[in-house]
Design a protein around this motif. Structure first.
Motif, PDB file in Angstrom:
ATOM      1  N   ALA A  23     -47.876  -9.732 -28.762  1.00 33.40           N
ATOM      2  CA  ALA A  23     -47.188  -8.745 -29.592  1.00 33.40           C
ATOM      3  C   ALA A  23     -48.059  -7.519 -29.844  1.00 33.40           C
ATOM      4  CB  ALA A  23     -46.783  -9.378 -30.926  1.00 33.40           C
ATOM      5  N   VAL A  24     -49.359  -7.735 -30.096  1.00 32.31           N
ATOM      6  CA  VAL A  24     -50.269  -6.592 -30.284  1.00 32.31           C
ATOM      7  C   VAL A  24     -50.351  -5.763 -29.018  1.00 32.31           C
ATOM      8  CG1 VAL A  24     -52.683  -5.978 -30.679  1.00 32.31           C
ATOM      9  CG2 VAL A  24     -51.607  -7.718 -32.094  1.00 32.31           C
ATOM     10  N   ALA A  25     -50.452  -6.445 -27.847  1.00 36.69           N
ATOM     11  CA  ALA A  25     -50.558  -5.722 -26.577  1.00 36.69           C
ATOM     12  C   ALA A  25     -49.308  -4.910 -26.273  1.00 36.69           C
ATOM     13  CB  ALA A  25     -50.823  -6.707 -25.440  1.00 36.69           C
ATOM     14  N   LEU A  26     -48.158  -5.330 -26.783  1.00 32.15           N
ATOM     15  CA  LEU A  26     -46.918  -4.588 -26.539  1.00 32.15           C
ATOM     16  C   LEU A  26     -46.634  -3.547 -27.618  1.00 32.15           C
ATOM     17  CD1 LEU A  26     -44.577  -7.507 -25.360  1.00 32.15           C
ATOM     18  CD2 LEU A  26     -45.776  -5.829 -23.945  1.00 32.15           C
ATOM     19  N   VAL A  27     -46.946  -3.888 -28.866  1.00 31.68           N
ATOM     20  CA  VAL A  27     -46.591  -3.001 -29.973  1.00 31.68           C
ATOM     21  C   VAL A  27     -47.479  -1.765 -30.011  1.00 31.68           C
ATOM     22  CG1 VAL A  27     -46.573  -2.811 -32.487  1.00 31.68           C
ATOM     23  CG2 VAL A  27     -45.535  -4.795 -31.377  1.00 31.68           C
ATOM     24  N   VAL A  28     -48.773  -1.909 -29.721  1.00 31.92           N
ATOM     25  CA  VAL A  28     -49.674  -0.754 -29.823  1.00 31.92           C
ATOM     26  C   VAL A  28     -49.302   0.352 -28.847  1.00 31.92           C
ATOM     27  CG1 VAL A  28     -52.063  -0.022 -29.511  1.00 31.92           C
ATOM     28  CG2 VAL A  28     -51.564  -2.075 -30.825  1.00 31.92           C
ATOM     29  N   PRO A  29     -49.089   0.076 -27.533  1.00 29.77           N
ATOM     30  CA  PRO A  29     -48.637   1.166 -26.659  1.00 29.77           C
ATOM     31  C   PRO A  29     -47.263   1.703 -27.051  1.00 29.77           C
ATOM     32  CG  PRO A  29     -49.509  -0.652 -25.371  1.00 29.77           C
ATOM     33  CD  PRO A  29     -49.366  -1.147 -26.762  1.00 29.77           C
ATOM     34  N   ALA A  30     -46.360   0.796 -27.466  1.00 31.45           N
ATOM     35  CA  ALA A  30     -45.039   1.268 -27.885  1.00 31.45           C
ATOM     36  C   ALA A  30     -45.141   2.172 -29.106  1.00 31.45           C
ATOM     37  CB  ALA A  30     -44.133   0.074 -28.179  1.00 31.45           C
ATOM     38  N   LEU A  31     -46.052   1.843 -30.038  1.00 34.67           N
ATOM     39  CA  LEU A  31     -46.252   2.684 -31.212  1.00 34.67           C
ATOM     40  C   LEU A  31     -46.795   4.051 -30.813  1.00 34.67           C
ATOM     41  CD1 LEU A  31     -46.344   2.985 -34.314  1.00 34.67           C
ATOM     42  CD2 LEU A  31     -48.654   2.030 -34.243  1.00 34.67           C
ATOM     43  N   THR A  77     -41.270  17.292 -20.937  1.00 40.63           N
ATOM     44  CA  THR A  77     -42.592  17.555 -21.501  1.00 40.63           C
ATOM     45  C   THR A  77     -42.938  16.538 -22.584  1.00 40.63           C
ATOM     46  OG1 THR A  77     -41.603  19.138 -23.042  1.00 40.63           O
ATOM     47  CG2 THR A  77     -42.507  20.012 -20.987  1.00 40.63           C
ATOM     48  N   ALA A  78     -41.939  16.127 -23.389  1.00 36.93           N
ATOM     49  CA  ALA A  78     -42.196  15.107 -24.404  1.00 36.93           C
ATOM     50  C   ALA A  78     -42.576  13.786 -23.756  1.00 36.93           C
ATOM     51  CB  ALA A  78     -40.961  14.935 -25.287  1.00 36.93           C
ATOM     52  N   ARG A  79     -41.911  13.438 -22.646  1.00 35.46           N
ATOM     53  CA  ARG A  79     -42.248  12.186 -21.969  1.00 35.46           C
ATOM     54  C   ARG A  79     -43.616  12.260 -21.303  1.00 35.46           C
ATOM     55  NH1 ARG A  79     -36.214  12.200 -19.450  1.00 35.46           N
ATOM     56  NH2 ARG A  79     -35.117  11.524 -21.337  1.00 35.46           N
ATOM     57  N   LEU A  80     -43.952  13.430 -20.779  1.00 32.27           N
ATOM     58  CA  LEU A  80     -45.288  13.589 -20.213  1.00 32.27           C
ATOM     59  C   LEU A  80     -46.364  13.422 -21.287  1.00 32.27           C
ATOM     60  CD1 LEU A  80     -44.681  16.626 -17.820  1.00 32.27           C
ATOM     61  CD2 LEU A  80     -44.993  14.234 -17.182  1.00 32.27           C
ATOM     62  N   ALA A  81     -46.116  14.021 -22.476  1.00 33.06           N
ATOM     63  CA  ALA A  81     -47.068  13.858 -23.573  1.00 33.06           C
ATOM     64  C   ALA A  81     -47.158  12.391 -23.995  1.00 33.06           C
ATOM     65  CB  ALA A  81     -46.655  14.730 -24.758  1.00 33.06           C
ATOM     66  N   ALA A  82     -46.005  11.692 -23.994  1.00 36.90           N
ATOM     67  CA  ALA A  82     -46.028  10.273 -24.329  1.00 36.90           C
ATOM     68  C   ALA A  82     -46.799   9.476 -23.289  1.00 36.90           C
ATOM     69  CB  ALA A  82     -44.602   9.748 -24.458  1.00 36.90           C
ATOM     70  N   GLY A  83     -46.687   9.863 -22.021  1.00 40.57           N
ATOM     71  CA  GLY A  83     -47.466   9.193 -20.982  1.00 40.57           C
ATOM     72  C   GLY A  83     -48.956   9.361 -21.187  1.00 40.57           C
ATOM     73  N   GLU A  84     -49.365  10.572 -21.633  1.00 42.72           N
ATOM     74  CA  GLU A  84     -50.783  10.773 -21.930  1.00 42.72           C
ATOM     75  C   GLU A  84     -51.244   9.884 -23.095  1.00 42.72           C
ATOM     76  OE1 GLU A  84     -52.162  14.767 -22.126  1.00 42.72           O
ATOM     77  OE2 GLU A  84     -50.560  15.523 -20.868  1.00 42.72           O
ATOM     78  N   SER A  85     -50.419   9.807 -24.136  1.00 47.38           N
ATOM     79  CA  SER A  85     -50.776   8.936 -25.261  1.00 47.38           C
ATOM     80  C   SER A  85     -50.821   7.475 -24.847  1.00 47.38           C
ATOM     81  CB  SER A  85     -49.772   9.121 -26.400  1.00 47.38           C
ATOM     82  OG  SER A  85     -49.785  10.442 -26.870  1.00 47.38           O
ATOM     83  N   LEU A  86     -49.947   7.116 -23.886  1.00 48.04           N
ATOM     84  CA  LEU A  86     -49.929   5.735 -23.407  1.00 48.04           C
ATOM     85  C   LEU A  86     -51.251   5.364 -22.754  1.00 48.04           C
ATOM     86  CD1 LEU A  86     -48.163   3.223 -23.064  1.00 48.04           C
ATOM     87  CD2 LEU A  86     -47.408   4.151 -20.871  1.00 48.04           C
ATOM     88  N   VAL A  87     -51.865   6.320 -22.035  1.00 43.60           N
ATOM     89  CA  VAL A  87     -53.158   6.040 -21.410  1.00 43.60           C
ATOM     90  C   VAL A  87     -54.207   5.751 -22.476  1.00 43.60           C
ATOM     91  CG1 VAL A  87     -55.003   7.002 -19.989  1.00 43.60           C
ATOM     92  CG2 VAL A  87     -52.628   7.407 -19.377  1.00 43.60           C
ATOM     93  N   GLY A  88     -54.249   6.601 -23.528  1.00 46.46           N
ATOM     94  CA  GLY A  88     -55.209   6.383 -24.605  1.00 46.46           C
ATOM     95  C   GLY A  88     -55.019   5.050 -25.297  1.00 46.46           C
ATOM     96  N   SER A  89     -53.760   4.653 -25.509  1.00 48.44           N
ATOM     97  CA  SER A  89     -53.510   3.377 -26.186  1.00 48.44           C
ATOM     98  C   SER A  89     -53.890   2.195 -25.310  1.00 48.44           C
ATOM     99  CB  SER A  89     -52.041   3.284 -26.591  1.00 48.44           C
ATOM    100  OG  SER A  89     -51.203   3.272 -25.443  1.00 48.44           O
ATOM    101  N   VAL A  90     -53.649   2.301 -23.989  1.00 47.12           N
ATOM    102  CA  VAL A  90     -54.029   1.210 -23.082  1.00 47.12           C
ATOM    103  C   VAL A  90     -55.550   1.086 -23.020  1.00 47.12           C
ATOM    104  CG1 VAL A  90     -53.990   0.428 -20.688  1.00 47.12           C
ATOM    105  CG2 VAL A  90     -51.915   1.339 -21.740  1.00 47.12           C
ATOM    106  N   LEU A  91     -56.239   2.248 -22.934  1.00 43.77           N
ATOM    107  CA  LEU A  91     -57.698   2.201 -22.987  1.00 43.77           C
ATOM    108  C   LEU A  91     -58.171   1.611 -24.326  1.00 43.77           C
ATOM    109  CD1 LEU A  91     -58.676   5.639 -21.400  1.00 43.77           C
ATOM    110  CD2 LEU A  91     -58.832   3.371 -20.357  1.00 43.77           C
ATOM    111  N   GLY A  92     -57.451   1.935 -25.414  1.00 38.85           N
ATOM    112  CA  GLY A  92     -57.784   1.365 -26.716  1.00 38.85           C
ATOM    113  C   GLY A  92     -57.598  -0.143 -26.742  1.00 38.85           C
ATOM    114  N   LEU A  93     -56.547  -0.633 -26.058  1.00 43.60           N
ATOM    115  CA  LEU A  93     -56.358  -2.078 -25.975  1.00 43.60           C
ATOM    116  C   LEU A  93     -57.551  -2.745 -25.283  1.00 43.60           C
ATOM    117  CD1 LEU A  93     -52.585  -2.509 -25.040  1.00 43.60           C
ATOM    118  CD2 LEU A  93     -53.704  -3.248 -27.134  1.00 43.60           C
ATOM    119  N   VAL A  94     -57.993  -2.133 -24.185  1.00 42.43           N
ATOM    120  CA  VAL A  94     -59.146  -2.695 -23.473  1.00 42.43           C
ATOM    121  C   VAL A  94     -60.397  -2.635 -24.352  1.00 42.43           C
ATOM    122  CG1 VAL A  94     -60.616  -2.445 -21.443  1.00 42.43           C
ATOM    123  CG2 VAL A  94     -58.151  -2.063 -21.253  1.00 42.43           C
ATOM    124  N   ALA A  95     -60.593  -1.476 -25.016  1.00 41.66           N
ATOM    125  CA  ALA A  95     -61.762  -1.355 -25.900  1.00 41.66           C
ATOM    126  C   ALA A  95     -61.670  -2.337 -27.061  1.00 41.66           C
ATOM    127  CB  ALA A  95     -61.863   0.077 -26.428  1.00 41.66           C
TER     128      ALA A  95
END
Length: 817
Positions: free
Chosen positions: A310-318, A256-274
Motif C-alpha cells: 500500500a505504501v509503494a502504491l499510495v506514495v507515487p499516486a499521492l 503539460t499537467a501530465r508531463l509535470a505529474a510524470g516528473e513528480s512520479l520519478v521523484g516519488s519512485v526515487l524516494g521509495l527506493v531511498a
C-alpha cells in the motif's frame, strides 16, 4: 500477383486513451531524468524528503511484525511448569528463577539442573552449563566486563563457559544468564519441566498504554502526508521553461499537467527506493539500541506485506495527484508559466463538520460494549470500552479527524484575520497585501507545524495523566521499621538463619525473618484463608504485642491491631493445608494448635501487604509439626542504615541506590534464587518507559519532517515571487524591508496556527483524558515549550531562505522570455 496486406486492427478508444496517458507520463519522466544538474538536484531533494516519510511509514508498518516476533520469542523461552506432580524422567529438567536488576537494567536469570540424559535444553544453548558455571548473553558479557560492574561480578561470580544464542533471547540487548545447578529441588523453589515453549496467556499491555501508543502513532503519521505532498510539489525554473517550450511545440494544457505529474512520479519512485534503503540501514542500527530494556533483532523488523504494498502504491499516486491538483491553478503558456491566486471565499461549515464528526466518532467509541461489559452498562473505571483495542482505534480515528479539522481551519482563519488587518510599517503592509492576494500557500506551509503541535499537546496531556499511574511513588502513611524484603524460595525452615546471615551485610541495620503462607479457606471460599507466620519469639514480638512468649505458643492477631477479639477463620484442632503449595507432591495436612492468646498486631512494621479480615496466625517453631514448612518460602525484612522512610528521603539518592545494589548482591550471594523488593522506592514501569521514549523519538523525527516540508514550501513561494521581489527592489525598496516582509508572511500564519493548535490540542487532550477515565490535568509549561520550539523551527527555516531572497532581488530576476 502481389500478396495481400494484412492491416492491424485499430485499438479500442479506451486503449488509445490509456496508452496516450502512459506515454505522456513516460515522456515527463524522461524529461526529468535528462534535465541536467539542476533537475537532478530537484529530484534528489524530492527523493530525500519522500524517502524520510517512506522510511517512517515502513517502520510503523513493522510494529505488528515486531509484536508477533516478540510474542514468539516469549513463547520459546517460556519455562513454566507443566504439572506440579510431574515425576523425574529422562527428559525432565529442574528450573529455578534467578531474575535480578542491576542499576535499572533487568537481567533474566535461570538456574537449571538436568535430571536425565535427554533433558530439555534451554533455547539458545548448545549444552547445559556445568554446576557452578554459567552461559550469558552477549550484552551481559559486555556488562560484566565493564569497569564499574564490580557489584554485578560479585553477584554473579561464576565462570562463563558459554554464550546464549539469538534463539534464547528476546533481543540483542537483553541481559540474561543460565546457571548450572547442583542442589535444586521442587521443595527448594524449583519446578520440573520436560520441554520449553509452553503456552501461557499473553500479558496484555495496559489499556492506557494501548491508547497512548495508537494516538501517538496517529499524531506522528498525520504530518507525514503533509510533508509528502509538499515534497512532491517542489519545482524549478528549468521545469517551467520546459513546460512552456512544450506548449510552444503544440502540447495542450492537459498534456503539460501530465508531463509535470510524470516528473513528480520519478521523484516519488526515487524516494521509495531511498526510503527502503533508509529502512534497511535503520533496521541494522536498531540492533545496537536498547530502550527501557527492550531491544530487537533486525530480522524481526519487517513491514506487513499488505501495508508495504500500500505504501509503494499510495506514495507515487499521492505525488501524481498533488501535482495534477497544483497544475489546476497554473497557466502554462508558450511565453511562460503563471500561477493564479484564487479569490474564492473559503467556507467554514465543512471544516467545523470535520471537528464535530471526530467528536461523534469518539462518542461512538465510548458507547461500545467492552469485553468486560458486553451489556454496555453505564461507564465506570472498571467497564471502560476504550480499554479495548477496538475502542482505542476508534478514538484514534476520531483524533485524526479532529487534527484534519484543525489543519483545514488554518487557511480560513488566516484569510479571515488578514482581511481585517490594518496599516503598519512598510514591511508589514507588503506582507499583508501579499497574504490578501493569496494566503493559501503560506497557510499550507505551516499546516504541518500546526498538526504536529496540536497532536503533541494532546499527546502530552494524555502523557501527564497516564504517567501518574506508572511513575507516582508510593508514599507510606507512616514510617516503617523495615523498608526492604528478601524472599528465599523453599527456605521457610531456615528463615532465622538467613536473617542472621543477611544482617551481617554492609549497610544493613536490622533484619527480621519468618516463614509466611496462606491456609486454604472453607469450602467455596478457598482463597480467603488465614495468613500464617512462623518465627521465633523475638521476631513475633516485633509483629505483635506479646505479654509473654515461649517456643510452642500460638497467637491470633486482630486484623487492624486492635485489642478486640478477631473472628477466627480456623479453630484449634481443625485439619488445615497450605493454600498455595509449590513443593513436591501434596501440601502436608496438620492440626491447628491451641491458641495461647489473641493479641494486637503492631503497625508500622513493614509496607508488605496487610492482614486479611480474619487476622494472622502467629506460630513459634515448636507449634508447627515437622514438615509443614516444606516448600514454603522464607521472608527476611531488612532495614538499612538510613533508618526510617523520612530519613531515607533526606539521604543522598546515589547512596540509596548503591545500598540497594549491595543488598541485592549480598542476597544473591547467599542464594541466586533470592528476590529483593523495595516497595518504598520508585520503580518506573519498563513498558511505559519504552512507549514514552519511542514516542518522543518519533515526535522529534516528525518535527524534522515538518521542518523540511516548511523549507520546501518556503523555496517554492520565493521562486514564485522572484519577479515581484525584483521589481520592488528595482523601484528602490530596501533589502531589509523585503526580507522583513518575507518573515512577516510566515510569522502571521505561524502565530495564528499556533493559537489554533493550542486550542485544538487542549480540546483533544481533554477528550482523550475523559475517554481513558483519567483526571483532567494540563501541563501549561509543556504547551508553551512545544509552541516555542515549533515557532523557533519555523523562524529558523524562514531565516535560512533569506539568502535566496537576496539572490532573487538581482536584476536578472526581471528577465522574462
Amino acid at each position: 500477383m502481389s500478396a495481400p496486406t494484412l492491416e492491424r486492427p485499430a485499438p479500442p478508444p479506451g486503449d488509445r486513451v490509456r496508452s496516450r496517458l502512459l506515454a505522456q507520463f513516460a515522456l515527463g519522466a524522461r524529461l526529468a531524468l535528462g534535465s541536467g544538474r539542476e533537475g537532478w538536484g530537484r529530484l534528489l531533494l524530492t527523493a530525500a524528503g519522500v524517502g524520510l516519510g517512506v522510511a517512517l511509514l515502513l517502520f510503523t508498518a513493522s510494529f505488528p511484525g515486531i509484536v508477533q516476533q516478540r510474542n514468539h520469542r516469549l513463547y520459546v523461552q517460556n519455562d513454566t511448569f507443566e504439572d506440579e506432580r510431574a515425576a523425574p524422567s529422562d527428559h525432565s529438567v529442574l528450573v529455578a528463577g534467578a531474575d535480578t536488576t542491576y542499576r535499572d537494567r533487568p537481567i533474566r536469570g535461570r538456574v537449571v539442573q538436568p535430571e536425565g540424559q535427554r533433558a530439555a535444553l534451554p533455547p539458545g544453548l548448545a549444552a547445559f552449563p556445568g554446576p557452578g558455571r554459567m552461559a550469558v548473553s552477549p550484552a551481559l558479557a559486555d556488562l560484566l566486563n565493564e569497569p564499574g560492574s564490580r557489584l554485578l561480578r560479585e553477584r554473579l561470580p561464576y565462570p562463563v563457559t558459554g554464550t546464549i544464542g539469538p534463539d534464547g533471547l528476546l533481543g540483542p540487548g537483553q541481559y540474561a544468564f543460565v546457571l548450572g545447578g547442583s542442589g535444586l529441588s521442587v521443595d527448594g523453589g524449583a519446578h520440573r519441566i520436560t520441554e520449553y515453549g509452553h503456552f501461557s496467556p499473553p500479558k496484555p499491555m495496559d489499556p492506557r498504554l494501548v491508547l497512548l501508543n495508537v494516538v501517538g502513532l496517529m499524531v506522528m503519521l498525520a504530518p507525514v502526508g503533509v510533508f509528502l505532498a509538499a515534497a512532491a510539489r517542489f519545482g524549478g525554473e528549468r521545469r517551467d521553461r520546459r513546460l512552456a517550450a512544450l506548449r510552444l511545440a503544440g502540447a495542450d494544457r492537459r498534456m503539460t499537467a501530465r508531463l509535470a505529474a510524470g516528473e513528480s512520479l520519478v521523484g516519488s519512485v526515487l524516494g521509495l527506493v531511498a526510503g527502503a534503503a533508509l529502512f534497511l540501514i535503520g533496521r541494522q542500527l536498531i540492533e545496537r539500541l536498547t530502550v527501557a530494556g527492550f531491544s530487537f533483532y533486525a530480522s524481526d523488523i519487517s513491514p506487513e506485506p499488505l501495508i508495504a504494498v500500500a505504501v509503494a502504491l499510495v506514495v507515487p499516486a499521492l505525488a501524481v495527484l498533488v501535482t495534477l491538483l497544483a497544475m489546476r491553478r497554473v497557466t502554462v503558456d508558450p511565453l511562460g508559466v503563471v500561477r493564479r491566486s484564487g479569490a474564492d471565499k473559503r467556507r467554514l461549515w465543512w471544516r467545523l463538520a470535520l471537528l464535530l464528526l471526530g467528536l461523534l466518532v469518539v462518542g461512538a467509541a465510548m458507547a461500545l460494549p467492552s469485553g468486560y461489559n458486553p451489556a454496555g452498562d453505564a461507564r465506570d473505571d472498571l467497564f471502560n470500552p476504550v480499554q479495548d483495542t477496538r475502542g482505542s482505534l476508534l478514538v484514534s480515528f476520531g483524533v485524526l479527524l479532529m487534527l484534519a479539522a484543525v489543519c483545514t481551519l488554518l487557511p480560513w482563519l488566516v484569510e479571515a484575520v488578514i482581511r481585517r488587518a490594518g496599516g503598519g510599517s512598510l514591511s508589514w503592509q507588503l506582507a499583508v497585501r501579499r497574504l490578501q492576494l493569496g494566503a493559501g500557500p503560506a497557510a499550507t506551509a505551516v499546516s504541518g507545524v500546526v498538526v504536529t503541535v496540536a497532536g503533541a499537546i494532546a499527546l502530552q496531556t494524555l502523557f501527564l495523566s497516564v504517567s501518574d499511574h506508572f511513575t507516582s511513588q508510593r508514599t507510606p502513611p507512616a514510617a516503617y521499621r523495615y523498608q526492604q524484603s528478601v524472599d528465599f524460595p523453599g527456605a521457610g525452615a531456615d528463615a532465622a538463619a538467613l536473617a542472621a546471615r543477611l544482617g551481617r551485610s554492609p549497610g544493613v541495620a536490622g533484619t527480621l525473618g519468618y516463614a509466611e503462607f496462606y491456609l486454604a479457606g472453607p469450602a467455596g471460599r478457598e482463597w480467603d484463608g488465614t495468613v500464617v507466620r512462623v518465627a521465633d519469639c523475638a521476631a513475633l514480638a516485633e509483629l505483635a504485642t506479646l505479654s509473654g512468649c515461649r517456643d510452642g505458643d500460638a497467637y491470633l492477631t486482630g486484623p487492624t491491631g486492635g485489642s478486640g477479639q478477631a473472628e477466627p477463620v480456623v479453630v484449634a484442632g481443625s485439619q488445615v493445608r497450605a493454600q498455595y503449595f509449590q513443593g513436591e507432591g501434596e501440601a502436608p495436612a496438620w492440626t491447628v494448635p491451641a491458641i495461647t492468646a489473641t493479641v494486637p498486631s503492631r503497625l508500622g512494621v513493614s509496607p508488605f501487604g496487610t492482614p486479611r479480615t480474619g487476622g494472622q496466625l502467629l506460630l513459634t517453631p515448636g507449634a508447627v509439626p515437622a514438615g509443614v514448612l516444606r516448600g514454603q518460602p522464607a521472608t527476611v525484612l531488612v532495614t538499612m542504615s538510613a533508618g526510617t522512610a523520612e530519613q531515607a528521603d533526606q539521604a543522598d539518592q546515589a547512596d540509596q541506590a548503591e545500598q540497594a545494589e549491595q543488598l541485592i548482591t549480598d542476597a544473591m550471594v547467599i542464594s541466586p534464587q533470592a528476590r529483593t523488593g523495595f516497595p518504598l522506592t520508585f520503580e518506573a514501569d519498563h513498558t511505559y518507559l519504552a512507549v514514552k521514549r519511542v514516542l518522543t523519538a518519533g515526535a522529534g523525527l516528525t518535527l524534522l519532517l515538518v521542518s523540511l516540508s516548511l523549507l520546501v514550501g518556503q523555496l517554492e513561494r520565493l521562486r514564485e515571487q522572484r519577479r515581484i521581489l525584483g521589481v520592488l527592489y528595482a523601484f528602490g525598496t530596501r533589502r531589509r524591508v523585503l526580507a522583513l516582509s518575507v518573515l512577516w508572511q510566515t510569522a502571521i500564519p505561524m502565530a495564528l496556527g499556533l493559537a489554533l493548535a493550542a486550542a485544538g490540542g487542549v480540546l483533544m487532550g481533554a477528550v482523550l483524558q475523559y475517554t481513558a477515565g483519567l483526571d483532567f490535568a494540563f501541563d501549561w509549561g509543556s504547551m508553551l515549550t512545544l509552541s516555542g520550539v515549533a515557532a523557533a523551527s519555523v523562524l529558523l527555516v524562514t531565516t535560512a531562505g533569506l539568502p535566496l531572497v537576496l539572490r532573487l532581488m538581482r536584476p536578472s530576476g526581471l528577465r522574462h522570455e
